[in-house]
Design a protein around this motif. Structure first.
Motif, mmCIF file in Angstrom:
data_model
loop_
_atom_site.group_PDB
_atom_site.id
_atom_site.type_symbol
_atom_site.label_atom_id
_atom_site.label_comp_id
_atom_site.label_asym_id
_atom_site.label_seq_id
_atom_site.Cartn_x
_atom_site.Cartn_y
_atom_site.Cartn_z
ATOM 1 N N LEU A 1 0.813 -1.216 0.000
ATOM 2 C CA LEU A 1 0.000 0.000 0.000
ATOM 3 C C LEU A 1 0.845 1.264 0.000
ATOM 4 O O LEU A 1 0.496 2.250 -0.645
ATOM 5 C CB LEU A 1 -0.951 -0.022 1.198
ATOM 6 N N GLU A 2 1.963 1.232 0.699
ATOM 7 C CA GLU A 2 2.829 2.417 0.737
ATOM 8 C C GLU A 2 3.389 2.719 -0.657
ATOM 9 O O GLU A 2 3.433 3.871 -1.078
ATOM 10 C CB GLU A 2 3.960 2.218 1.739
ATOM 11 N N GLY B 1 1.065 4.608 -2.708
ATOM 12 C CA GLY B 1 0.733 5.966 -2.291
ATOM 13 C C GLY B 1 -0.139 6.067 -1.064
ATOM 14 O O GLY B 1 -0.573 7.154 -0.699
ATOM 15 N N PHE B 2 -0.418 4.955 -0.416
ATOM 16 C CA PHE B 2 -1.226 4.968 0.799
ATOM 17 C C PHE B 2 -0.293 4.820 1.998
ATOM 18 O O PHE B 2 -0.002 3.722 2.445
ATOM 19 C CB PHE B 2 -2.273 3.854 0.778
ATOM 20 N N GLY B 3 0.179 5.963 2.516
ATOM 21 C CA GLY B 3 1.192 5.961 3.560
ATOM 22 C C GLY B 3 0.664 5.876 4.970
ATOM 23 O O GLY B 3 1.438 5.748 5.909
ATOM 24 N N THR C 1 -2.138 4.040 7.674
ATOM 25 C CA THR C 1 -3.142 3.035 8.007
ATOM 26 C C THR C 1 -3.660 3.353 9.391
ATOM 27 O O THR C 1 -2.883 3.574 10.324
ATOM 28 C CB THR C 1 -2.546 1.610 7.986
ATOM 29 N N GLU D 1 -11.508 3.065 0.820
ATOM 30 C CA GLU D 1 -10.380 3.189 1.748
ATOM 31 C C GLU D 1 -10.488 2.237 2.933
ATOM 32 O O GLU D 1 -9.511 2.003 3.639
ATOM 33 C CB GLU D 1 -10.272 4.637 2.274
ATOM 34 N N ALA E 1 -5.119 5.563 3.848
ATOM 35 C CA ALA E 1 -5.231 6.898 3.254
ATOM 36 C C ALA E 1 -3.856 7.323 2.761
ATOM 37 O O ALA E 1 -2.832 6.767 3.168
ATOM 38 C CB ALA E 1 -5.760 7.887 4.290
ATOM 39 N N ARG E 2 -3.836 8.316 1.907
ATOM 40 C CA ARG E 2 -2.564 8.804 1.373
ATOM 41 C C ARG E 2 -1.727 9.478 2.452
ATOM 42 O O ARG E 2 -0.521 9.324 2.501
ATOM 43 C CB ARG E 2 -2.818 9.751 0.216
ATOM 44 N N ASP E 3 -2.388 10.235 3.323
ATOM 45 C CA ASP E 3 -1.716 10.935 4.425
ATOM 46 C C ASP E 3 -2.782 11.278 5.474
ATOM 47 O O ASP E 3 -3.957 10.929 5.296
ATOM 48 C CB ASP E 3 -0.979 12.183 3.920
ATOM 49 N N ASP F 1 -5.782 13.297 4.206
ATOM 50 C CA ASP F 1 -6.648 12.426 3.408
ATOM 51 C C ASP F 1 -7.488 11.545 4.336
ATOM 52 O O ASP F 1 -8.683 11.345 4.110
ATOM 53 C CB ASP F 1 -5.814 11.572 2.455
#
Length: 152
Positions: free
Chosen positions: A59-60, A63-65, A67, A94, A113-115, A118
């Motif tokens: 996921l990272e 772009g999903f950095g 959790t 998500e 989520a991206r950050d 987000d």
């Protein structure tokens, strides 16, 4: 419940590490012929021990950095509100997992989520607006260690 012998357990351990192994490669790894490995995989699948094989995405790298684990307590209890919430939350992309649990909260969600901004958007605009949502507690994942399970 199915009785598992040492060979069955070796098959399960190997597939836990790499679910993409073909029966021939699996057989070579544990000392079986391809047909024998295939028959055992088929038996374990038919017994319900093996389910669908899935792909583990990074996921990272996608772009999903961030959790976050959410504990969600519903404001209204009742069969209809549980089903309505579960159906609605499952439609949010998500939300990776939805677990109906016993304890302080009614549901435990794994949200990516991206950050953090987000995540806040997903929380405010999607999750908090779902039917029956009451109390919510968020826990941000700092690190994760994967364990092989009881067969490891």
């Amino acid at each position: 419940m199915i009785d598992l012998d040492a060979t069955d357990r070796a098959i399960l351990r190997a597939l836990q590490q790499d679910a993409t192994l073909a029966a021939s490669a699996l057989g070579r790894r544990i000392g079986l012929s391809q047909p024998a490995a295939w028959r055992r995989i088929k038996r374990l699948t038919e017994a319900g021990v093996l389910g669908a094989r899935s792909l583990d995405l990074d996921l990272e790298a996608l772009g999903f950095g961030v959790t976050v684990f959410l504990g969600v307590k519903l404001a209204l209890k009742g069969r209809v509100s549980l089903q309505d919430f579960e159906r609605a939350v499952s439609a949010i992309p998500e939300v990776q997992t939805v677990e109906h649990v016993l304890g302080l909260y009614d549901f435990r969600l794994r949200v990516v989520a991206r950050d953090l901004p987000d995540f806040e958007r997903v929380l405010r605009r999607r999750i908090m607006t779902l039917p029956g949502v009451g109390q919510v507690e968020a826990n941000v994942l700092l690190s994760e260690e994967r364990r092989p399970g009881p067969l490891g």
